[in-house]
Design an enzyme around this catalytic site. Structure first.
Site, PDB file in Angstrom:
ATOM      1  N   ASN A   1       0.753  -1.283   0.042  1.00  0.00           N
ATOM      2  CA  ASN A   1       0.032   0.020  -0.100  1.00  0.00           C
ATOM      3  C   ASN A   1       0.909   1.498   0.029  1.00  0.00           C
ATOM      4  O   ASN A   1       0.469   2.451   0.014  1.00  0.00           O
ATOM      5  CB  ASN A   1      -1.032  -0.009   1.223  1.00  0.00           C
ATOM      6  N   LEU A   2       2.198   1.120  -0.101  1.00  0.00           N
ATOM      7  CA  LEU A   2       3.083   2.102  -0.059  1.00  0.00           C
ATOM      8  C   LEU A   2       3.071   3.084   0.984  1.00  0.00           C
ATOM      9  O   LEU A   2       3.685   4.358   0.865  1.00  0.00           O
ATOM     10  CB  LEU A   2       3.017   2.848  -1.340  1.00  0.00           C
TER      11      LEU A   2
ATOM     12  N   GLY B   1       6.751   1.885   2.588  1.00  0.00           N
ATOM     13  CA  GLY B   1       7.431   1.611   1.337  1.00  0.00           C
ATOM     14  C   GLY B   1       8.201   2.617   0.708  1.00  0.00           C
ATOM     15  O   GLY B   1       7.621   3.707   0.766  1.00  0.00           O
TER      16      GLY B   1
ATOM     17  N   ALA C   1       4.500  -7.607   5.048  1.00  0.00           N
ATOM     18  CA  ALA C   1       4.008  -6.195   5.073  1.00  0.00           C
ATOM     19  C   ALA C   1       3.498  -6.026   6.621  1.00  0.00           C
ATOM     20  O   ALA C   1       2.777  -6.953   6.929  1.00  0.00           O
ATOM     21  CB  ALA C   1       2.628  -6.149   4.424  1.00  0.00           C
TER      22      ALA C   1
ATOM     23  N   TYR D   1       4.105  -5.135  19.253  1.00  0.00           N
ATOM     24  CA  TYR D   1       4.536  -5.445  17.973  1.00  0.00           C
ATOM     25  C   TYR D   1       5.060  -6.879  18.115  1.00  0.00           C
ATOM     26  O   TYR D   1       4.821  -7.711  17.394  1.00  0.00           O
ATOM     27  CB  TYR D   1       5.947  -4.575  17.796  1.00  0.00           C
TER      28      TYR D   1
ATOM     29  N   LYS E   1       3.324 -10.512  16.182  1.00  0.00           N
ATOM     30  CA  LYS E   1       3.834 -11.500  15.431  1.00  0.00           C
ATOM     31  C   LYS E   1       3.816 -12.832  16.006  1.00  0.00           C
ATOM     32  O   LYS E   1       3.540 -13.811  15.156  1.00  0.00           O
ATOM     33  CB  LYS E   1       5.449 -11.028  15.424  1.00  0.00           C
TER      34      LYS E   1
ATOM     35  N   ASN F   1      18.646  -8.190  13.993  1.00  0.00           N
ATOM     36  CA  ASN F   1      18.727  -6.941  13.329  1.00  0.00           C
ATOM     37  C   ASN F   1      19.086  -6.745  11.994  1.00  0.00           C
ATOM     38  O   ASN F   1      20.309  -6.874  11.549  1.00  0.00           O
ATOM     39  CB  ASN F   1      19.604  -5.979  14.202  1.00  0.00           C
TER      40      ASN F   1
ATOM     41  N   GLY G   1      12.079  -0.531  26.829  1.00  0.00           N
ATOM     42  CA  GLY G   1      11.613  -1.635  25.996  1.00  0.00           C
ATOM     43  C   GLY G   1      12.952  -2.488  25.421  1.00  0.00           C
ATOM     44  O   GLY G   1      12.963  -3.488  24.788  1.00  0.00           O
TER      45      GLY G   1
HETATM   46  N1  UDP Z   1      20.106   2.569  19.557  1.00  0.00           N
HETATM   47  C1  UDP Z   1      21.095   3.799  20.016  1.00  0.00           C
HETATM   48  N2  UDP Z   1      20.792   4.936  19.360  1.00  0.00           N
HETATM   49  C2  UDP Z   1      20.065   5.322  18.270  1.00  0.00           C
HETATM   50  C3  UDP Z   1      19.301   4.131  17.883  1.00  0.00           C
HETATM   51  C4  UDP Z   1      19.271   2.835  18.563  1.00  0.00           C
HETATM   52  O1  UDP Z   1      21.786   3.761  20.740  1.00  0.00           O
HETATM   53  O2  UDP Z   1      19.754   6.532  17.911  1.00  0.00           O
HETATM   54  C5  UDP Z   1      20.471   1.419  20.113  1.00  0.00           C
HETATM   55  C6  UDP Z   1      19.084   0.867  20.615  1.00  0.00           C
HETATM   56  O3  UDP Z   1      18.669   1.249  22.042  1.00  0.00           O
HETATM   57  C7  UDP Z   1      19.428  -0.542  20.604  1.00  0.00           C
HETATM   58  C8  UDP Z   1      20.493  -0.964  19.545  1.00  0.00           C
HETATM   59  O4  UDP Z   1      20.803   0.479  19.059  1.00  0.00           O
HETATM   60  O5  UDP Z   1      20.222  -1.090  21.808  1.00  0.00           O
HETATM   61  C9  UDP Z   1      19.763  -1.409  18.315  1.00  0.00           C
HETATM   62  O6  UDP Z   1      18.720  -0.509  17.851  1.00  0.00           O
HETATM   63  P1  UDP Z   1      17.639  -0.671  16.510  1.00  0.00           P
HETATM   64  O7  UDP Z   1      16.608   0.499  16.756  1.00  0.00           O
HETATM   65  O8  UDP Z   1      18.769  -0.609  15.511  1.00  0.00           O
HETATM   66  O9  UDP Z   1      17.098  -1.958  16.473  1.00  0.00           O
HETATM   67  P2  UDP Z   1      16.123  -2.938  17.814  1.00  0.00           P
HETATM   68  O10 UDP Z   1      17.362  -3.740  18.257  1.00  0.00           O
HETATM   69  O11 UDP Z   1      15.607  -1.779  18.576  1.00  0.00           O
HETATM   70  O12 UDP Z   1      15.336  -3.743  16.719  1.00  0.00           O
END
Ligand code: UDP
Length: 324
Positions: free
Chosen positions: A31-32, A35, A73, A140, A144, A169, A284
């Site tokens: 649905n862009l 994207g 998606a 989230y 999933k 990641n 979190g």
């Molecule tokens: N992180 C950070 N600064 C930022 C973005 C992310 O220190 O500007 C940290 C974040 O707290 C996590 C790690 O980098 O510990 C990876 O974060 P990201 O959002 O890339 O992926 P996630 O593990 O949350 O899916």
């Protein structure tokens, strides 16, 4: 063989389409909303629409002879999911139920589902296997896991075979540098650091320096998006060849890197220095998330091809080109 790629205009979806079209015909449904410019070629066609709209799915399943569905998606921002849970249950759960319903109706019986390390919540182990308990701590991750459970129930009674891939990641860009990682807003560490090193952001924030990790910053397992794309194709071929059915696999490199280490590698790859602000923890964030991908290596022969420097190098080439 024609594969419907839901979310094929997004980051991981577009990279998978790029790899898939060397062999398979692809229909992209997107649905862009999140994207961005994706790639079409003579093996890929595009349908704009919402996954949760049964009429859109009727149109696609009638028009194309679909053999399998790859489902990327979804909304995927943890913080947003806490603020707006209904958006996540609607887009990630409800829309996927509509998709599964239509797959059953049209007899499309192969499904590759994008899941996440967020299904594990705060794991009590440093190396996560598929047997590690799932206990998601945000909507989230819960959305999933709900679909994972639904898939298991549906496959018990309907002719549906699936593979669930739990990504750690995702990072990096296609070697052609035609597509790469870009979200709006961007929340992911590697693109944020590279944007900063390219002069698009004043500084970067490190979220938390007092975690129980070697340097106090969070440790994550970064996996190249092309390695993820290849895993989807192996999973699909594994279903076709009856090597696997109804399985869950982790996808990671099996090596953890801290936020500080990621920044150092970005500095090395770019030849530039970062301005760093040490900030409070982000809500979190578990201290460490590292995958064992032994199961998919053993069952499907998948092995990641790219190490951290190659991941960041590919991302740097794409970001540098984009900002020219
Ligand atoms: N992180 C950070 N600064 C930022 C973005 C992310 O220190 O500007 C940290 C974040 O707290 C996590 C790690 O980098 O510990 C990876 O974060 P990201 O959002 O890339 O992926 P996630 O593990 O949350 O899916």
């Amino acid at each position: 063989m024609t594969i419907l790629v839901c979310g094929g205009a997004g980051y991981i979806g577009s990279h998978t389409v790029k790899v898939l079209t060397s062999e398979y015909d692809v229909v992209i449904l997107d649905n862009l909303t999140t994207g961005y410019p994706f790639l079409l070629n003579d093996k890929a066609s595009f349908e704009k629409g919402d996954l949760g709209d049964p009429a859109v799915l009727d149109r696609i399943f009638k028009k194309h002879n679909i053999d399998a569905v790859f489902h990327f998606a979804a909304n995927s921002l943890v913080g947003e999911s806490v603020q707006n849970p209904l958006k996540y249950y609607k887009n990630n759960v409800s829309a996927t139920i509509t998709l599964l319903d239509k797959m059953v109706e049209y007899g499309v019986n192969k499904f590759i589902f994008s899941s996440t390390a967020a299904t594990y919540g705060i794991p009590d182990t440093d190396l996560i296997t598929e047997d590690t308990a799932t206990n998601p701590i945000n909507p989230y991750g819960k959305s999933k896991l709900m679909i994972e459970d639904i898939l298991s129930d549906v496959s018990d009674v309907h002719n549906l075979e699936y593979v669930v891939l739990r990504y750690f990641n995702a990072a990096g860009a296609h070697e052609s540098a035609e597509i790469g990682e870009s979200h709006d807003p961007e929340t992911h560490l590697i693109p944020i650091v590279l944007q900063h090193l390219l002069g698009e952001r004043k500084q970067i924030s490190v979220f938390g320096t007092d975690y129980d990790t070697p340097d106090g910053t969070c440790v994550r397992d970064y996996i190249h998006v092309t390695d993820l794309a290849n895993a989807h194709i192996l999973a699909y071929e594994g279903l076709v060849n009856k090597e696997v059915a109804n399985e869950v696999f982790n996808l990671g490199n099996g090596a953890g890197y801290s936020v500080k280490e990621i920044i150092e590698v970005c500095e090395k790859v770019s030849g530039k220095s970062a301005v760093i602000e040490y900030a409070d923890r982000r809500t979190g964030d578990p201290a460490t998330l590292v995958a064992s991908s032994k199961k998919i290596e053993e069952k499907l022969g998948w092995k990641p091809q790219f190490d951290l420097e190659e991941i960041i190098g590919s991302a740097w080439r794409w970001h540098s080109k984009e900002t020219k």
